[in-house]
Design a protein around this motif. Structure first.
Motif, PDB file in Angstrom:
ATOM      1  N   LEU A  82       4.444   2.884  15.258  1.00 55.55           N
ATOM      2  CA  LEU A  82       2.998   2.864  15.081  1.00 55.55           C
ATOM      3  C   LEU A  82       2.613   1.739  14.117  1.00 55.55           C
ATOM      4  N   GLY A  83       3.377   1.383  13.211  1.00 59.02           N
ATOM      5  CA  GLY A  83       3.021   0.256  12.516  1.00 59.02           C
ATOM      6  C   GLY A  83       2.932  -1.035  13.254  1.00 59.02           C
ATOM      7  N   GLY A  84       4.247  -1.352  14.190  1.00 63.21           N
ATOM      8  CA  GLY A  84       4.346  -2.287  14.852  1.00 63.21           C
ATOM      9  C   GLY A  84       3.334  -2.446  15.939  1.00 63.21           C
ATOM     10  N   VAL A  85       2.945  -1.187  16.446  1.00 62.19           N
ATOM     11  CA  VAL A  85       2.059  -1.406  17.694  1.00 62.19           C
ATOM     12  C   VAL A  85       0.682  -1.945  17.148  1.00 62.19           C
ATOM     13  N   LEU A  86       0.257  -1.208  16.043  1.00 64.84           N
ATOM     14  CA  LEU A  86      -0.961  -1.654  15.121  1.00 64.84           C
ATOM     15  C   LEU A  86      -0.922  -3.163  14.900  1.00 64.84           C
ATOM     16  N   ARG A  87       0.050  -3.624  14.479  1.00 62.68           N
ATOM     17  CA  ARG A  87       0.052  -5.132  14.088  1.00 62.68           C
ATOM     18  C   ARG A  87      -0.119  -5.942  15.273  1.00 62.68           C
ATOM     19  N   LEU A  88       0.678  -5.602  16.354  1.00 65.46           N
ATOM     20  CA  LEU A  88       0.513  -6.216  17.787  1.00 65.46           C
ATOM     21  C   LEU A  88      -0.978  -6.625  17.912  1.00 65.46           C
ATOM     22  N   VAL A  89      -1.623  -5.366  17.969  1.00 63.07           N
ATOM     23  CA  VAL A  89      -3.220  -5.330  18.407  1.00 63.07           C
ATOM     24  C   VAL A  89      -4.104  -5.879  17.133  1.00 63.07           C
ATOM     25  N   GLY A  90      -3.381  -6.429  16.212  1.00 63.21           N
ATOM     26  CA  GLY A  90      -4.269  -6.981  15.049  1.00 63.21           C
ATOM     27  C   GLY A  90      -4.966  -6.200  13.983  1.00 63.21           C
ATOM     28  N   VAL A  91      -4.384  -4.886  13.853  1.00 63.17           N
ATOM     29  CA  VAL A  91      -4.696  -4.007  13.022  1.00 63.17           C
ATOM     30  C   VAL A  91      -3.479  -3.782  11.708  1.00 63.17           C
ATOM     31  N   THR A  92      -3.800  -4.104  10.554  1.00 64.37           N
ATOM     32  CA  THR A  92      -2.987  -3.911   9.477  1.00 64.37           C
ATOM     33  C   THR A  92      -2.713  -2.504   8.926  1.00 64.37           C
ATOM     34  N   PRO A  93      -1.532  -2.043   9.231  1.00 66.15           N
ATOM     35  CA  PRO A  93      -1.394  -0.475   8.513  1.00 66.15           C
ATOM     36  C   PRO A  93      -0.961  -0.730   7.274  1.00 66.15           C
ATOM     37  N   ILE A  94      -1.453   0.291   6.481  1.00 64.19           N
ATOM     38  CA  ILE A  94      -1.058   0.532   5.016  1.00 64.19           C
ATOM     39  C   ILE A  94      -0.667   1.882   4.935  1.00 64.19           C
ATOM     40  N   PHE A  95       0.691   2.064   4.566  1.00 64.95           N
ATOM     41  CA  PHE A  95       1.170   3.615   4.472  1.00 64.95           C
ATOM     42  C   PHE A  95       0.989   3.754   2.726  1.00 64.95           C
ATOM     43  N   CYS A  96       0.740   5.116   2.572  1.00 65.12           N
ATOM     44  CA  CYS A  96       0.617   5.218   0.983  1.00 65.12           C
ATOM     45  C   CYS A  96       1.014   6.852   0.905  1.00 65.12           C
ATOM     46  N   GLY A  97       1.354   7.160  -0.451  1.00 68.59           N
ATOM     47  CA  GLY A  97       1.438   8.435  -0.787  1.00 68.59           C
ATOM     48  C   GLY A  97       2.784   9.135  -0.418  1.00 68.59           C
ATOM     49  N   ILE A  98       3.871   8.377   0.006  1.00 71.04           N
ATOM     50  CA  ILE A  98       4.990   8.874  -0.095  1.00 71.04           C
ATOM     51  C   ILE A  98       5.524   9.197  -1.249  1.00 71.04           C
ATOM     52  N   LYS A  99       5.866  10.632  -1.269  1.00 74.60           N
ATOM     53  CA  LYS A  99       6.543  11.267  -2.721  1.00 74.60           C
ATOM     54  C   LYS A  99       7.917  10.979  -2.674  1.00 74.60           C
ATOM     55  N   SER A 100       8.512  11.138  -3.723  1.00 77.83           N
ATOM     56  CA  SER A 100       9.974  10.829  -4.044  1.00 77.83           C
ATOM     57  C   SER A 100      10.982  11.491  -3.071  1.00 77.83           C
ATOM     58  N   LYS A 101      10.478  12.666  -2.965  1.00 76.34           N
ATOM     59  CA  LYS A 101      11.616  13.755  -2.120  1.00 76.34           C
ATOM     60  C   LYS A 101      11.359  13.197  -0.689  1.00 76.34           C
ATOM     61  N   LEU A 102      10.265  12.973  -0.182  1.00 79.33           N
ATOM     62  CA  LEU A 102      10.391  12.379   1.203  1.00 79.33           C
ATOM     63  C   LEU A 102      10.701  10.758   1.315  1.00 79.33           C
ATOM     64  N   ALA A 103      10.730  10.220   0.275  1.00 87.46           N
ATOM     65  CA  ALA A 103      11.259   8.966   0.257  1.00 87.46           C
ATOM     66  C   ALA A 103      12.822   8.972   0.389  1.00 87.46           C
ATOM     67  N   THR A 104      13.525   9.767  -0.645  1.00 89.84           N
ATOM     68  CA  THR A 104      14.827  10.123  -0.636  1.00 89.84           C
ATOM     69  C   THR A 104      15.256  10.148   0.762  1.00 89.84           C
ATOM     70  N   THR A 105      14.554  11.195   1.541  1.00 90.66           N
ATOM     71  CA  THR A 105      14.820  11.653   2.649  1.00 90.66           C
ATOM     72  C   THR A 105      14.894  10.458   3.736  1.00 90.66           C
ATOM     73  N   MET A 106      14.036   9.687   3.701  1.00 86.84           N
ATOM     74  CA  MET A 106      13.723   8.670   4.674  1.00 86.84           C
ATOM     75  C   MET A 106      14.960   7.512   4.401  1.00 86.84           C
ATOM     76  N   VAL A 107      14.981   7.163   3.084  1.00 88.56           N
ATOM     77  CA  VAL A 107      16.162   6.087   2.966  1.00 88.56           C
ATOM     78  C   VAL A 107      17.536   6.973   3.277  1.00 88.56           C
ATOM     79  N   ALA A 108      17.829   8.126   2.992  1.00 88.93           N
ATOM     80  CA  ALA A 108      19.085   8.707   3.575  1.00 88.93           C
ATOM     81  C   ALA A 108      19.291   8.865   5.021  1.00 88.93           C
TER      82      ALA A 108
END
Length: 140
Positions: A82-108
């Protein structure tokens, strides 16, 4: 200032897909995801958000993950696409609010957000979006 060019508004422009997209400035959209997100829902979110961003000719989309309970690696992959598609059409995505538990899961799961703009919370994402367009937020 024209009525459709207000500095901040709560004009909801989302539809049937299980997301709410709000136009918060004339150049920035906001969506907050919530709950447990599966691949089917994330694909719908991606399709709807890219359509709305294209239709509104927006410059920035803030994607708030604060209320997301869990995602798997497939869903994280959709977020990165989604971020890549938005950037390709000239839109800058900003992700926010990633909690530590979710961040840990994502990194794992091997999710790499290095190419994405990530801020701590909605307040910092909004401030960054304003700065990216040359505005500054000042305390009175």
């Amino acid at each position: 200032m024209a009525p459709d060019k207000v500095a901040l508004s709560r004009k909801q422009i989302g539809g049937e897909v299980p997301i709410v997209v709000s136009e918060i400035t004339d150049f920035c959209l906001y969506t907050g995801l919530f709950g447990t997100i599966d691949s089917v829902r994330m694909q719908s979110v991606c399709d709807k958000l890219t359509d709305i961003a294209d239709d509104k000719q927006t410059d920035i989309v803030i994607i708030d993950l604060f209320n997301v309970e869990s995602i798997d690696s497939a869903v994280a992959g959709y977020m990165l696409r989604l971020g890549g598609v938005l950037r390709l059409v000239g839109v800058t995505p900003i992700f926010c609010g990633i909690k530590s538990k979710l961040a840990t899961t994502m990194v794992a799961a091997g999710v790499n957000m290095d190419g994405c703009i990530v801020t701590h919370n909605l307040k910092s994402a909004l401030k960054l979006s304003m700065e990216m367009k040359g505005y500054s937020m000042e305390k009175k």
